[in-house]
Design a protein around this motif. Structure first.
Motif, PDB file in Angstrom:
ATOM      1  N   GLY A  95      14.878   4.766  70.028  1.00 47.39           N
ATOM      2  CA  GLY A  95      16.001   4.435  69.159  1.00 47.39           C
ATOM      3  C   GLY A  95      15.682   4.527  67.678  1.00 47.39           C
ATOM      4  O   GLY A  95      16.341   5.261  66.929  1.00 47.39           O
ATOM      5  N   SER A  96      14.659   3.804  67.243  1.00 48.30           N
ATOM      6  CA  SER A  96      14.329   3.785  65.813  1.00 48.30           C
ATOM      7  C   SER A  96      13.768   5.108  65.308  1.00 48.30           C
ATOM      8  O   SER A  96      14.093   5.531  64.191  1.00 48.30           O
ATOM      9  CB  SER A  96      13.359   2.637  65.513  1.00 48.30           C
ATOM     10  OG  SER A  96      13.991   1.399  65.779  1.00 48.30           O
ATOM     11  N   PRO A  97      12.907   5.813  66.077  1.00 42.77           N
ATOM     12  CA  PRO A  97      12.477   7.141  65.606  1.00 42.77           C
ATOM     13  C   PRO A  97      13.629   8.132  65.467  1.00 42.77           C
ATOM     14  O   PRO A  97      13.638   8.950  64.547  1.00 42.77           O
ATOM     15  CB  PRO A  97      11.479   7.583  66.685  1.00 42.77           C
ATOM     16  CG  PRO A  97      10.936   6.322  67.229  1.00 42.77           C
ATOM     17  CD  PRO A  97      12.098   5.367  67.224  1.00 42.77           C
ATOM     18  N   ILE A  98      14.608   8.079  66.399  1.00 43.52           N
ATOM     19  CA  ILE A  98      15.775   8.953  66.258  1.00 43.52           C
ATOM     20  C   ILE A  98      16.519   8.613  64.972  1.00 43.52           C
ATOM     21  O   ILE A  98      16.892   9.506  64.188  1.00 43.52           O
ATOM     22  CB  ILE A  98      16.709   8.810  67.481  1.00 43.52           C
ATOM     23  CG1 ILE A  98      16.066   9.431  68.713  1.00 43.52           C
ATOM     24  CG2 ILE A  98      18.063   9.491  67.203  1.00 43.52           C
ATOM     25  CD1 ILE A  98      16.842   9.198  69.997  1.00 43.52           C
ATOM     26  N   ALA A  99      16.722   7.312  64.735  1.00 40.66           N
ATOM     27  CA  ALA A  99      17.381   6.888  63.501  1.00 40.66           C
ATOM     28  C   ALA A  99      16.562   7.293  62.279  1.00 40.66           C
ATOM     29  O   ALA A  99      17.108   7.727  61.251  1.00 40.66           O
ATOM     30  CB  ALA A  99      17.606   5.374  63.519  1.00 40.66           C
TER      31      ALA A  99
END
Length: 463
Positions: free
Chosen positions: A417-421
């Protein structure tokens, strides 16, 4: 002792709608069996799956397995809550402080790395916290809490101490991300499973207090790191965290103890995925978590973009987690009265709205207000997860495995989630990252609402 003495009518209605209860009703139509109430303690007795499927010919064996009671309090129960809250302080609370590490790594230690590169450290940590539950939950159900808690506590302290001497990006990935995440996940699942064995009527409040431990960690640890790093080196700052964990973790090693007999049988419980409520609940939780951690990771860097000082950007993490504390305690108390599943649907709706409101923030004051509200409602979402999971599990002895399997699946959301963001942020800016987060939350809301209405189709039912 009557049924009304042990549970109120709303709880009895909820219990009667579970697959286990419906099976018991069908069974009673053909064969008289025990009524499922423990006469001594006046508490609900949940029968074992094997007992539901087979009725032995010997009448003495028709009593089924030993009664499962919920003391709803007492010294051991509240000590278990205290110890479990400490476990979440040192596990999820430490991850909640990663926004401080993100800013420091980006500006000082790892200046050659992008925001999404550094986000992988925290995301791997989150992924292993959830993913470790896949095994930790079953180990807890089969062998008990201390088999996991004691070694995981030791290795978590070791992980923090080694992180203090890391210099390279891959070293932080291995020590803080992988080793730290595995140990934190091994502490996280037993903390939730143990409390579910002590409480039924007060389970929402008890789980809220336990999960509030992570909020307390998210308040104290960022401030501690931000202040120490100005007065000493990064190494000694992180070692101070390690010494703090060392001073705290001996308490849960003594107090976090299961009270039900250990579960036998298969390591995992694939039968859980035959229940559409469980499947939809796990899927909804996956999407909600996929989008929820973006503000935790990137609000500090967004604050710097608005011109706030680095000190104030760090304190935003503490503000978020400070408001998350009542957000995890109060909704649990409310949920015991108005229904845990109902509250689980409301919390992500408000959280999703707040994420979309982030797009309109263009001032420091607006960001502070948004951070405070997001902290409260995201805390509600996190605290309701274990409470609802314990509610839909047909047998309390299987709580650890059910939670662990759900966490194992959710680990992928925490990982990506956070790496995609972060990648969207690097390439397209904050609007793309925030939109991804808000969209994931919307999908999660739809799935969680579907699970609630399959569980009980009545709109105003307290479930």
């Amino acid at each position: 002792m009557t049924t009304a003495d042990s549970v109120n009518s709303k709880e009895l209605e909820t219990l009667s709608n579970t697959p286990q209860a419906r099976s018991e009703k069908d069974l009673r139509n053909g064969t008289p069996i025990d009524n499922g109430i423990d006469e001594q303690d006046g508490m609900v007795v949940l029968s074992d799956d094997k007992f539901e499927k087979e009725l032995p010919a010997d009448p003495e064996k028709q009593q089924g397995p030993p009664a499962v009671t919920f003391p709803e309090g007492g010294a051991q129960a509240w000590l278990a809550v205290l110890g479990s809250a400490i476990l979440l302080f040192c596990s999820f609370g430490y991850v909640n402080a990663f926004g401080v590490y993100e800013s420091y790594y980006l500006s000082v230690l790892l200046t050659n790395k992008t925001a999404d590169d550094i986000a992988w450290i925290g995301s791997i940590q989150i992924a292993f916290i959830f993913g470790s539950g896949l095994f930790a939950g079953s180990i807890f159900d089969r062998y008990g809490a201390q088999v996991i808690v004691i070694p995981a506590s030791i290795f978590l302290v070791v992980s923090v101490m080694i992180t203090s001497i890391c210099k390279e990006y891959y070293q932080f990935l291995l020590c803080q991300g992988i080793l730290g995440g595995i140990c934190q996940g091994a502490l996280f699942t037993p903390a939730l499973g143990v409390v579910g064995q002590y409480f039924f009527r007060k389970r929402g409040a008890a789980m809220g207090l336990v999960v509030a431990g992570s909020s307390l960690g998210g308040v104290i640890l960022p401030i501690m790191i931000a202040n120490l790093i100005k007065k000493t080196t990064f190494g000694w700052t992180v070692r101070a965290i390690g010494f703090l964990f060392l001073a705290l973790l001996w308490i849960p090693c003594i107090t976090v103890k299961e009270r039900l007999p250990h579960r036998a049988g298969t390591f995992f419980l694939p039968k859980a995925f035959k229940d559409p409520v469980y499947v939809l609940f796990v899927a909804g939780n996956f999407f909600a978590l996929w989008g929820m951690f973006t503000p935790f990771f990137f609000i500090p860097s967004f604050a710097l973009k608005l011109g706030m000082s680095s000190t104030m950007s760090v304190y935003l993490v503490s503000i978020l987690n400070a408001l998350s504390f009542p957000g995890r305690v109060l909704p649990g108390i409310v949920a015991d009265k108005f229904g845990k599943m109902n509250c689980l649907v409301v919390a992500p709706i408000v959280t999703g709205i707040l994420i979309w409101c982030w797009l309109a923030v263009d001032s420091a004051a607006g960001l502070i207000v948004l951070t405070a509200f997001f902290g409260f409602w995201s805390g509600s979402l996190i605290s309701m997860f274990p409470a609802v999971m314990a509610q839909i599990v047909p047998n309390p002895r299987e709580i650890g495995t059910y939670i662990g399997m759900a966490m194992g699946i959710s680990g992928f959301a925490g990982l990506t989630g956070s790496p995609i963001a972060g990648a969207l942020l690097t390439k397209y800016g904050y609007t793309a990252a925030i939109s991804f987060s808000g969209s994931c939350m919307m999908v999660g809301i739809i799935l969680l609402a579907a699970a609630r209405f399959i569980y009980n189709p009545k709109l105003f039912a307290i479930v």
